[in-house]
Write a protein that holds these residues in place. Structure first.
Motif, mmCIF file in Angstrom:
data_model
loop_
_atom_site.group_PDB
_atom_site.id
_atom_site.type_symbol
_atom_site.label_atom_id
_atom_site.label_comp_id
_atom_site.label_asym_id
_atom_site.label_seq_id
_atom_site.Cartn_x
_atom_site.Cartn_y
_atom_site.Cartn_z
ATOM 1 N N GLN A 162 0.723 -1.275 -0.064
ATOM 2 C CA GLN A 162 -0.127 -0.036 -0.041
ATOM 3 C C GLN A 162 0.853 1.284 0.013
ATOM 4 O OE1 GLN A 162 0.133 -1.969 2.484
ATOM 5 N NE2 GLN A 162 0.382 -1.246 4.431
ATOM 6 N N ASN A 163 2.125 1.301 0.432
ATOM 7 C CA ASN A 163 2.799 2.564 0.437
ATOM 8 C C ASN A 163 3.647 2.479 -1.035
ATOM 9 O OD1 ASN A 163 2.246 2.923 2.940
ATOM 10 N ND2 ASN A 163 3.550 1.431 3.830
ATOM 11 N N GLY A 164 3.785 1.418 -1.775
ATOM 12 C CA GLY A 164 4.497 1.602 -3.056
ATOM 13 C C GLY A 164 5.727 0.700 -2.927
ATOM 14 N N CYS A 165 5.912 0.165 -1.781
ATOM 15 C CA CYS A 165 7.305 -0.587 -1.604
ATOM 16 C C CYS A 165 7.087 -2.045 -2.344
ATOM 17 C CB CYS A 165 7.482 -1.051 -0.204
ATOM 18 S SG CYS A 165 7.465 0.465 0.842
ATOM 19 N N VAL A 166 8.341 -2.523 -2.774
ATOM 20 C CA VAL A 166 8.483 -3.703 -3.479
ATOM 21 C C VAL A 166 8.359 -4.847 -2.437
ATOM 22 C CG1 VAL A 166 9.741 -5.332 -5.019
ATOM 23 C CG2 VAL A 166 9.894 -2.744 -5.290
ATOM 24 N N GLU A 167 7.192 -5.495 -2.205
ATOM 25 C CA GLU A 167 6.820 -6.453 -1.405
ATOM 26 C C GLU A 167 7.820 -7.778 -1.312
ATOM 27 O OE1 GLU A 167 5.276 -8.456 1.881
ATOM 28 O OE2 GLU A 167 5.117 -6.407 1.106
ATOM 29 N N ALA A 168 8.175 -8.284 -2.412
ATOM 30 C CA ALA A 168 9.058 -9.413 -2.319
ATOM 31 C C ALA A 168 10.379 -8.903 -1.777
ATOM 32 C CB ALA A 168 9.256 -9.919 -3.840
ATOM 33 N N TYR A 170 18.102 -6.428 20.762
ATOM 34 C CA TYR A 170 17.753 -6.558 19.456
ATOM 35 C C TYR A 170 16.954 -5.351 18.958
ATOM 36 C CZ TYR A 170 15.346 -8.399 15.168
ATOM 37 O OH TYR A 170 14.809 -8.644 13.979
ATOM 38 N N VAL A 171 17.364 -4.580 18.184
ATOM 39 C CA VAL A 171 16.725 -3.328 17.710
ATOM 40 C C VAL A 171 15.753 -3.560 16.224
ATOM 41 C CG1 VAL A 171 16.660 -1.028 17.489
ATOM 42 C CG2 VAL A 171 18.411 -2.119 18.986
ATOM 43 N N ASP A 172 14.624 -3.409 16.371
ATOM 44 C CA ASP A 172 13.788 -3.471 15.070
ATOM 45 C C ASP A 172 13.737 -2.441 14.427
ATOM 46 O OD1 ASP A 172 12.119 -4.572 13.277
ATOM 47 O OD2 ASP A 172 10.562 -4.978 14.686
ATOM 48 N N ILE A 173 14.767 -1.955 13.624
ATOM 49 C CA ILE A 173 15.086 -0.928 12.806
ATOM 50 C C ILE A 173 14.007 -1.045 11.674
ATOM 51 C CG2 ILE A 173 16.302 0.077 10.890
ATOM 52 C CD1 ILE A 173 17.219 1.039 13.535
ATOM 53 N N TYR A 174 13.736 -2.391 11.276
ATOM 54 C CA TYR A 174 12.626 -2.427 10.172
ATOM 55 C C TYR A 174 11.354 -1.894 10.568
ATOM 56 C CZ TYR A 174 9.835 -4.822 6.547
ATOM 57 O OH TYR A 174 8.990 -5.070 5.559
ATOM 58 N N SER A 175 10.808 -2.175 11.793
ATOM 59 C CA SER A 175 9.472 -1.926 12.164
ATOM 60 C C SER A 175 9.364 -0.305 12.377
ATOM 61 C CB SER A 175 9.033 -2.471 13.389
ATOM 62 O OG SER A 175 8.742 -3.792 12.994
ATOM 63 N N ALA A 176 10.450 0.127 12.883
ATOM 64 C CA ALA A 176 10.598 1.724 13.024
ATOM 65 C C ALA A 176 10.658 2.572 11.507
ATOM 66 C CB ALA A 176 11.878 2.081 13.701
ATOM 67 N N LYS A 177 11.290 1.908 10.740
ATOM 68 C CA LYS A 177 11.333 2.744 9.433
ATOM 69 C C LYS A 177 10.300 2.428 8.698
ATOM 70 C CE LYS A 177 16.224 2.871 8.724
ATOM 71 N NZ LYS A 177 17.513 2.667 8.064
ATOM 72 N N TYR A 178 9.578 1.278 8.719
ATOM 73 C CA TYR A 178 8.316 1.161 7.921
ATOM 74 C C TYR A 178 7.396 1.953 8.646
ATOM 75 C CZ TYR A 178 4.836 -1.290 4.980
ATOM 76 O OH TYR A 178 4.098 -1.462 4.052
ATOM 77 N N SER A 210 5.018 4.586 6.230
ATOM 78 C CA SER A 210 3.575 4.157 6.321
ATOM 79 C C SER A 210 2.986 5.396 7.000
ATOM 80 C CB SER A 210 3.245 3.226 6.976
ATOM 81 O OG SER A 210 3.938 1.877 6.688
ATOM 82 N N LYS A 211 3.434 6.035 7.708
ATOM 83 C CA LYS A 211 2.774 7.332 8.305
ATOM 84 C C LYS A 211 3.435 8.633 8.072
ATOM 85 C CE LYS A 211 1.007 4.399 11.940
ATOM 86 N NZ LYS A 211 0.863 3.944 13.261
ATOM 87 N N ALA A 212 4.173 8.709 7.088
ATOM 88 C CA ALA A 212 5.192 9.774 6.565
ATOM 89 C C ALA A 212 4.263 11.161 6.728
ATOM 90 C CB ALA A 212 5.632 9.708 5.238
ATOM 91 N N ALA A 213 3.170 11.467 6.282
ATOM 92 C CA ALA A 213 2.527 12.644 6.269
ATOM 93 C C ALA A 213 2.139 13.009 7.713
ATOM 94 C CB ALA A 213 1.399 12.792 5.562
ATOM 95 N N ALA A 214 1.645 12.002 8.624
ATOM 96 C CA ALA A 214 1.452 12.467 9.909
ATOM 97 C C ALA A 214 2.544 12.601 10.706
ATOM 98 C CB ALA A 214 0.782 11.114 10.487
ATOM 99 N N TYR A 215 3.704 12.440 10.213
ATOM 100 C CA TYR A 215 4.958 12.753 11.019
ATOM 101 C C TYR A 215 5.676 13.925 10.487
ATOM 102 C CZ TYR A 215 4.490 8.199 13.349
ATOM 103 O OH TYR A 215 4.073 6.981 14.093
ATOM 104 N N TYR A 275 11.776 15.322 3.473
ATOM 105 C CA TYR A 275 12.258 13.923 2.992
ATOM 106 C C TYR A 275 12.601 12.907 4.104
ATOM 107 C CZ TYR A 275 11.770 16.491 -1.544
ATOM 108 O OH TYR A 275 11.216 16.931 -2.735
ATOM 109 N N ILE A 276 12.250 11.862 3.727
ATOM 110 C CA ILE A 276 12.744 10.604 4.199
ATOM 111 C C ILE A 276 13.864 10.414 3.903
ATOM 112 C CG2 ILE A 276 12.272 8.130 5.172
ATOM 113 C CD1 ILE A 276 9.334 8.834 5.260
ATOM 114 N N SER A 277 13.901 10.077 2.544
ATOM 115 C CA SER A 277 15.350 9.671 1.695
ATOM 116 C C SER A 277 15.956 10.905 1.219
ATOM 117 C CB SER A 277 14.939 8.666 0.579
ATOM 118 O OG SER A 277 16.074 8.377 -0.176
#
Length: 395
Positions: A253-259, A289-297, A301-306, A340-342
């Motif tokens: 839903q965010n345009g990310c390559v799911e595979a 163990y730090v879940d960078i994946y979830s933080a970045k995702y 996912s909520k870029a505008a809100a942030y 920007y995020i990136s």
């Protein structure tokens, strides 16, 4: 598709910044923490490289570093990286790159991370694809050299006046925080050289190598580990908006390559499982163990809100064929990187790095839930566990 290292557009010239940062302490004192972490020893790739690439292979050009440093500083961003913000949280200076021989100060740690590095040992094919030969095993060797030569120096120092002000004290190697953030380039290599299923099958050997290095660091006295998993690689604009006809078409839903993200999640699953095993094995350590994946995702996912714009947009550069430092626009970058995020299609802006760092430092994405200022094992419990480890080894 070019590998990540081929388009690294880090902030160049670590020299100018390191001359300042050696004596600079920024951030807050770790109030409420029963133990002050005196040093950071970091291993990684461009996500945490503070000058190794620039020192080894030549400086990165502007406009990198424009936001915070006002000039290139050896970082793949317009400003600070997550590792810089972690240092601030601990009240420590920014880390000098081990490979930078001029103006560096290792008194409170060292950074062995280098852009384009992988966990697995680089072979001929990876080198031909422009991945960095300074893999995790080489970074471990550099750490061993720093520790051995530091011990030799202090052994030769006959009095307090001979004490070195740019090297760690011996006990700071054992009391320091060992941060590790690698795996993105390993996955990049897999995804551009084999199928997604073959990539998943190749992950276990990479995790084995990672675990071997962590165990070796423990043997050398490391006790506090802060382990980042890998981020959602399929959400990097470099991959998500790439026109490669071989790229999987399915996006989320965010345009990310799911595979691609699925491969990253498999890597993280195996890494977390190994961390659990290492905790049982190395009970005198504290392995967070730090879940960078979830933080970045979450951020994507909520870029505008942030407060960020298009999560798949990027600030510097216009395409894969016109990277950041060749951008024809004024100053080679957008007017407001903080929107920007990136930063350049691969690396995050300072604003995004700060957002992620604030949340992981507070323990919101860590297992066990631990603030970075509390990442060191309980000293009393550590002594008991080390005795148990010695007993078990003798059985």
């Amino acid at each position: 598709m070019k590998p990540i290292v081929g388009v690294v557009v880090a902030a160049a010239m670590a020299l100018s910044f390191l001359q300042i940062s050696g004596s600079q302490k920024i951030g807050y004192s770790p109030l409420g923490s029963s133990f002050h972490i005196p040093a950071i020893f970091n291993f990684g790739d461009s996500n945490s490289d503070t000058g190794s690439w620039s020192a080894a292979f030549g400086p990165f050009p502007p406009p990198n570093g424009v936001t915070f440093f006002g000039k290139p500083s050896g970082r793949a961003s317009d400003g600070r990286l997550i590792i810089d913000f972690i240092a601030e949280k601990l009240g420590l200076p920014y880390l000098s790159a081990f490979l930078d021989s001029i103006g560096s100060n290792f008194r409170q740690g060292a950074n062995f991370a280098v852009s384009g590095a992988t966990i697995q040992q680089s072979n001929g094919k990876m080198y031909d694809a422009n991945f960095n030969p300074l893999s995790l095993g080489i970074q471990l060797s550099q750490f061993q050299q720093l520790r051995a030569r530091t011990a030799e120096f202090y052994e030769q120092a006959k009095d307090e006046d001979g004490k070195c002000k740019v090297l760690p004290e011996e006990d700071e190697f054992s009391r320091g925080l060992y941060t590790m953030d690698m795996g993105q380039n390993d996955l990049h290599y897999f995804l551009t050289s084999m199928t997604e299923e073959e990539a998943k099958e190749s992950i276990s050997s990479v995790i084995d190598k990672f675990a071997m290095v962590l165990e070796k660091l423990h043997q050398l006295g490391a006790r506090a580990f802060w382990i980042h998993n890998t981020g959602p690689i399929g959400c990097l604009p470099f991959f998500a908006i790439d026109d490669d006809p071989q790229k999987p078409e399915t996006t989320d839903q965010n345009g990310c390559v799911e595979a691609y993200n699925e491969v990253a999640r498999e890597f993280n699953k195996q890494l977390k499982e190994r961390v659990y095993k290492l905790r049982d094995q190395l009970q005198s350590s504290r392995i967070t163990y730090v879940d960078i994946y979830s933080a970045k995702y979450d951020l994507i996912s909520k870029a505008a809100a942030y407060g960020f714009s298009n999560p798949l947009g990027y600030c510097c550069g216009q395409s894969h064929d016109l990277p950041c430092w060749q951008d024809v626009r004024v100053n080679g970058s957008c007017n407001n990187p903080s929107e920007y995020i990136s930063w350049d299609g691969i690396h995050y802006t300072e604003a995004a790095n700060r957002w992620v760092a604030d949340r992981i430092a507070d323990g919101l994405y860590s297992d066990p839930q631990t603030r970075v200022i509390e990442a060191y094992p309980n000293p009393r419990r550590r002594g008991v566990n080390e005795s148990n480890e010695r007993c078990n080894a003798e059985l």
